[in-house]
Write an enzyme that holds these catalytic residues in place. Structure first.
Site, PDB file in Angstrom:
ATOM      1  N   GLU A 210       0.809  -1.221   0.000  1.00 19.37           N
ATOM      2  CA  GLU A 210       0.000   0.000   0.000  1.00 19.37           C
ATOM      3  C   GLU A 210       0.843   1.272   0.000  1.00 19.37           C
ATOM      4  OE1 GLU A 210      -2.912  -0.390   3.091  1.00 19.37           O
ATOM      5  OE2 GLU A 210      -3.735  -2.212   2.226  1.00 19.37           O
ATOM      6  N   LYS A 344     -15.882  -1.665   2.914  1.00 21.41           N
ATOM      7  CA  LYS A 344     -15.191  -2.140   1.716  1.00 21.41           C
ATOM      8  C   LYS A 344     -16.241  -2.719   0.772  1.00 21.41           C
ATOM      9  CE  LYS A 344     -10.803  -3.417   3.977  1.00 21.41           C
ATOM     10  NZ  LYS A 344     -10.018  -4.558   4.515  1.00 21.41           N
ATOM     11  N   ARG A 373      -8.587  -1.785  -0.923  1.00 16.87           N
ATOM     12  CA  ARG A 373      -8.012  -3.085  -0.597  1.00 16.87           C
ATOM     13  C   ARG A 373      -6.531  -3.035  -0.947  1.00 16.87           C
ATOM     14  NH1 ARG A 373     -11.912  -6.928   1.052  1.00 16.87           N
ATOM     15  NH2 ARG A 373     -10.073  -7.707   2.135  1.00 16.87           N
ATOM     16  N   SER A 374      -5.782  -3.998  -0.426  1.00 19.56           N
ATOM     17  CA  SER A 374      -4.333  -3.983  -0.689  1.00 19.56           C
ATOM     18  C   SER A 374      -4.024  -4.281  -2.154  1.00 19.56           C
ATOM     19  CB  SER A 374      -3.611  -4.969   0.229  1.00 19.56           C
ATOM     20  OG  SER A 374      -4.201  -6.245   0.143  1.00 19.56           O
TER      21      SER A 374
END
Length: 434
Positions: A210, A344, A373-374
Site C-alpha cells: 500500500e 469495503k 483493498r491492498s
C-alpha cells in the site's frame, strides 16, 4: 437509460494478480469499473471467485467470474432492461440471480464489477458528478471531504518484514481542507523516509503493498515511535494523529495472539491472552496520539472486543469482524463490539448493500471509514463514494503508488470542484458535521 452492452475482461491489480474489469454501455457512453482484492481477507466476506481449478496465475485467475458476467449477468440484465438509475433494483436482480448469501455462484467480484459500472452510468444519466449521485442514493443533501488515513508503515500480511500489526497510519485531523491534509501527509511521509533511512539504512525504505515503508522491525511500539518523530520533524505535532490496523486475525492462534507470527519457531510461551493484548493497546494509546485502532482482536473473538471498546474513548474499527455485512454489523452493534465500520465494497459485493451497511452503522451512532483493498486498481470510485456517503474518513494507502494516488487525486479534484462550499471533516472525522 437502458443498458446497451456489458462486457467483462480479466485485468491485473497492483500486486500483479488477475481481477475483473467491466465495461457497460448506455446511450450516454461507456462506463468502466475494476474490482479490488484483499490480502488479509475476513472469513465472512462475500466470495471472490477465483479459478482454483486452473494452474494459470497460481490458481488466482478470474476467467470464471468474467465468464459469469459475459454469459449470465449481461444477457439477463439486457433482457430485463432495468434503467441504470435504478441501482437497488439492478443490484437486487443480480443478488437473486446468484442465489447464494455469499454470492458464491456468480462471484462477488463479478456482481460488484457490474454494480460499480451501473452506478457510474446512473450518475451520467442524471448529469450528476458521481459523488453527488451517490449522496442522492444515500439520501444526503450535502457532501463532506474526508480525513485521509495514510498507511505509511506496512507490516502484517502487507509486507515481508517482522511487524505483526498491519498498518500504521497518519491522520491530518488538524488540516483546514483536504488539500492541506494531502500536504501534511506527503511531508510527514517524506520525513518518515528520512528517519527510517537514517536509523535503518536505505534498504529499510522499501515499500509494501500500500505504499508504506516496511522497515524490518518487530517491535510495534517502534513503529509508533517512528511516526511520532516524523510528525514532529514535519512540524505537525497536534495536527497529525495516529491510527492503526492491527489485523489481529492474522496473528491469532489457539485463542491467543502471537506478535511473532511470521517466525515459524515462535515461542508459544510468549503468546498473549486477549486481556494481555488489550493491555498492549491501552499502553500504546497512553503513550502516543492514537485516535483509531482497527481489528485489535480476531474476527470471532467476540468477548474481547466490547471490553476494549468500553475502556477507551478512541475509535475502534471493525473490518474482519464486520466485513461490511449487515448481519455481522447488527451483532456488533448489539454487543457494542466496536464503534466504527470499515466499509469495503468488495466485502459485500454491491453498491446498494454497501450503502445499507453504511446507513445501519451511522444510525447506531458509529463512525464509518471507507477503505481500499491492498490489491487495488486505477479505478477511483471510492473517492466519490466517501464524499457522497459523508463518512468523513478514508484509508487508501500511503501518498505513494499510483493506484493509491488515483483516489487521493480524485478527492483533490472534487474539493476543487466544490470550491468555497467544500467542507473538511477534520477533528470531527468520526461524526462529520454535514
Amino acid at each position: 437509460m437502458a443498458i446497451i452492452a456489458i462486457h467483462a475482461r480479466q485485468i491485473f491489480d497492483s500486486r500483479g494478480n488477475p481481477t475483473v474489469e467491466v465495461d457497460l454501455k448506455t446511450a450516454k457512453g461507456l462506463f468502466r469499473a475494476a474490482v479490488p482484492s484483499g490480502a488479509s481477507t475476513g472469513v465472512h466476506e462475500a466470495l471472490e471467485l477465483r479459478d482454483t481449478n486452473s494452474k494459470a496465475y497460481m490458481c488466482k485467475g478470474v476467467l470464471t467470474a468474467v465468464s459469469n458476467v459475459n454469459n449470465i449477468i449481461a444477457p439477463a440484465l439486457l433482457k430485463k432492461q432495468i434503467p441504470v438509475t435504478n441501482q437497488s433494483e439492478v443490484d437486487q436482480f443480480m443478488i437473486e440471480l446468484d442465489g447464494k448469501e455469499n454470492k458464491g455462484n456468480l462471484g462477488a467480484n463479478a456482481i460488484l464489477g457490474v454494480s460499480l459500472a451501473v452506478c457510474k452510468a446512473g450518475a451520467a444519466e442524471l448529469n450528476l458528478p458521481l459523488y453527488r449521485y451517490i449522496a442522492k442514493l444515500a439520501g444526503h443533501k450535502d457532501v463532506i471531504m474526508p480525513v485521509p488515513a495514510f498507511n505509511v508503515i506496512n507490516g502484517g500480511s502487507h509486507a515481508g518484514n517482522k511487524l505483526a500489526m498491519q498498518e500504521f497510519m497518519i491522520l491530518p485531523t488538524g488540516a483546514s481542507s483536504f488539500t492541506e491534509a494531502m500536504q501534511m501527509g506527503s511531508e510527514v511521509y517524506h520525513n518518515l523516509k528520512a528517519v527510517i533511512k537514517r536509523e535503518f539504512g536505505l534498504d529499510a525504505c522499501n515499500v509494501g503493498d500500500e505504499g508504506g515503508f516496511a522497515p524490518n522491525i518487530q517491535d510495534n511500539m517502534k513503529g509508533l515511535q517512528l511516526l511520532e518523530e516524523a510528525i514532529k520533524i514535519a512540524g505537525y505535532t497536534g495536527k497529525v494523529e495516529i491510527g492503526m490496523d492491527c489485523a489481529a486475525s492474522e496473528y491469532y492462534k489457539k485463542g491467543k495472539y502471537d506478535l511473532d507470527f511470521k517466525n515459524p519457531q515462535s515461542a508459544e510461551s510468549h503468546w498473549l491472552s486477549p486481556d494481555e493484548m488489550a493491555n498492549v493497546y491501552k499502553e500504546m494509546i497512553q503513550k502516543y496520539p492514537i485516535v483509531s485502532i482497527e481489528d485489535p482482536f480476531d474476527q470471532d473473538d467476540w468477548d474481547a472486543w466490547p471490553k476494549l471498546t468500553a475502556s477507551t474513548n478512541i475509535q475502534i474499527v471493525g473490518d474482519d469482524l464486520t466485513v461490511t455485512n449487515p448481519k455481522r454489523i447488527e451483532k456488533a452493534i448489539k454487543v457494542k463490539a466496536c464503534n466504527c465500520l470499515l466499509l469495503k465494497v468488495n466485502q459485500i459485493g454491491s453498491i446498494t448493500e454497501s450503502i445499507e451497511a453504511c446507513k445501519m452503522a451511522q444510525k447506531a451512532g458509529w463512525g464509518v471509514m471507507v477503505s481500499h483493498r491492498s490489491g487495488e486498481t486505477e479505478d477511483n470510485f471510492i473517492a466519490d463514494l466517501v464524499v457522497g456517503l459523508c463518512t468523513g474518513q478514508i484509508k487508501t494507502g500511503a501518498p505513494c503508488r499510483s493506484e493509491r494516488l488515483a483516489k487521493y487525486n480524485q478527492l483533490l479534484r472534487i474539493e476543487e470542484e466544490l470550491g468555497s462550499t467544500a467542507k473538511y471533516a477534520g477533528k470531527h472525522f468520526r461524526h462529520p458535521q454535514i
